[in-house]
Design an enzyme around this catalytic site. Structure first.
Site, PDB file in Angstrom:
ATOM      1  CG  ASP A  37       2.764   1.206  -1.821  1.00  0.00           C
ATOM      2  OD1 ASP A  37       2.577   1.466  -3.316  1.00  0.00           O
ATOM      3  OD2 ASP A  37       1.137   1.976  -1.365  1.00  0.00           O
ATOM      4  CG  MET A  46       4.426   4.042  -4.909  1.00  0.00           C
ATOM      5  SD  MET A  46       3.666   3.562  -6.039  1.00  0.00           S
ATOM      6  CE  MET A  46       5.465   4.547  -7.984  1.00  0.00           C
TER       7      MET A  46
END
EC number: 2.7.1.17
Length: 491
Positions: free
Chosen positions: A236, A79
């Site tokens: 994720d 991210m």
């Protein structure tokens, strides 16, 4: 058949999942990380795409028949990374990653300009987030800033390569500081505060939505149908939650990957930025999550193994466990890449405290394992202060393979932990589940089930009590050094 692709920090992983959620094939391609200056962390987006091609090519060589049956591809990724695209949609510079610490000043400026930002964005401004990186670019690389056509996140750059569409979804957009988390829409004020226009960020979707179809030339390369759907996917953390079945209120997990997270799903938006928690939109509609984020996890074990010249981490852990009689006399602060929860300190760094002439490599490894566990316990205390509890977190990520380490974490945290049968499948598996949802093959409840539990590790009360004085010392040690971390080398 469904595919999941996870653009991690250390590797790109691709896997095939069948209609029963069994993994049919998988491939990993390692990635390298660049640290051109102190506190900087970057990767080239082209490396992610090259690794993605290699991973799917590997699967094709041994599983061409299964690959041909793929109906949809889901995406997951690290991210916060800022992928800066120019007029021809090629990157203008390396991507600035989640563990980059250069933009601390810009965080302070954003919060001063938008005092309500933390409660709308679900978290205080932190250097790893996307928005302050763009403000940093505007100041320090103005020519590149002026040439920006689109800002993308890592997994969404792979989407662009796969299907030509510029799109993102709620859970990854959540980590930019530009998302209005409760309303699941872009916050125009936050975008404008970083000098951008709305048309410079991608359109928003849910993670279970279709966002495009696979390019014809790629379908031909891999022998796939021309109508393969590319799903929204997720950051994720959220895809890890999808894979672990953490989709109902109170369900959660601990991730022991490169970084670490304590993740608890929620039925509504519950911001607690004052506790340095991340309250984000989930990758499925009408769900959110709270998360305590640690910038360091199993990467600390990989680091200490490397500096000790140990190539076999499994054997190193076996030796360490054999000599482990009590809590280590050595203390390790695991802040190799700074820290978020509970310190929001990008300048914190790793520290060994208490080295002596009798210190050996196994003592150092035990201290590293304990240091990460202490940091997880610190983060758990923030969740508990917010009134957020998870009765039985699962453990996912590479560190979950170690029974010794996961039991140590349970002992230090005082929390039972579950390990899953077949190991922890992780974000790529969650991405494949989102691919399945994107073609409406089953409901969220049918698809996003928790994995079967291999064992439950209950905390040993005696060991938990033995660790409490060490936990207190761990906290005092950071407090004593916090000001020293600010005296940092010039970048």
């Amino acid at each position: 058949m469904f595919m999941g692709i996870d653009v991690g920090t250390s590797a790109v992983k691709a896997l095939l999942m069948d209609d029963t959620s069994a993994i049919v094939a998988e491939a990993d391609i390692a990635l390298s990380l660049s640290n051109p200056r102190p506190y900087w962390s970057e990767q080239n987006p082209s490396d992610w795409w090259d690794a993605t091609l290699q991973a799917i090519d590997l699967i094709m060589r041994e599983n061409a028949g299964a690959l041909a049956k793929v109906r949809a591809i889901g995406l997951s990724g690290q991210m916060h990374g800022a992928v800066i695209l120019g007029a021809d949609d090629t990157p203008l510079r390396p991507a600035i990653l989640w563990n980059d610490g250069r933009a601390k000043t810009e965080c302070d400026e954003l919060e001063a300009a938008l005092p309500g930002l933390p409660h709308r964005a679900g978290v205080v401004a932190m250097p790893g987030m996307t928005a302050p990186k763009i403000t940093w670019l505007q100041k320090h690389e103005p020519d590149i800033f002026a040439a920006i056509r689109t800002i993308m996140l890592p997994k969404d750059y792979i989407r662009l390569c796969l299907c030509g569409e510029k799109a993102t979804e709620m859970s990854d957009a959540a980590g930019t500081l530009w998302l209005d988390e409760e309303n699941r829409a872009w916050n125009d004020d936050a975008i404008a505060a970083t000098g951008l226009r709305r048309n410079q960020v991608p359109d928003l979707f849910e993670g279970s939505d279709p966002t495009g179809t696979l390019r014809h030339e790629l379908a031909e390369r891999w022998g796939m149908d021309k109508n393969v759907v590319i799903a929204g996917g997720g950051g994720d953390a959220a895809t890890g939650g999808i894979g672990a079945g953490a989709v109902t209120h109170g369900a959660g997990f601990i991730s022991l990957g490169t970084s670490s997270q304590l993740f608890v799903a929620s039925d509504r938006y519950r911001p607690k930025p004052e506790l340095l928690l991340h309250s984000f939109a989930h990758a499925i509609p009408d769900r959110w999550f709270q998360m305590a984020v640690l910038l360091n996890g199993a990467s600390c074990l990989a680091w200490v193994a490397k500096i000790l010249g140990e190539n076999n981490i499994g054997e190193l852990l076996t030796r360490t466990e054999a000599q482990h009689k009590k809590p280590s006399d050595l203390m390790f602060l695991p802040y190799l890449s700074g820290e978020r929860t509970p310190h929001n300190d990008p300048y914190a760094r790793g520290v060994f405290f208490g080295l002596g002439t009798n210190t050996n490599r196994e003592h150092m490894v035990q201290a590293v394992l304990e240091g990460v566990a202490f940091a997880l316990a610190d983060a758990q205390s923030c969740l508990h202060a917010a009134g957020t509890y998870c009765e039985l977190p699962g453990v996912i990520g590479g560190g979950a393979r170690s029974l010794y380490w996961t039991q140590m974490i349970a002992d230090i945290m005082g929390t039972p932990l579950a390990r899953y049968k077949g190991g922890a499948k992780g974000p790529a598996f969650g991405a494949a589940r989102l691919a399945r949802l994107s073609v409406r093959d089953g409901s969220i409840e049918e698809v996003c089930t928790p994995p079967a539990i291999e064992d439950i590790l209950k905390p040993d009360q005696n060991r938990h009590e033995q660790y409490q004085p060490r936990m207190a010392k761990f906290r005092r040690l950071y407090d004593a050094l916090a000001a020293e971390f600010q005296d940092r080398p010039a970048s």
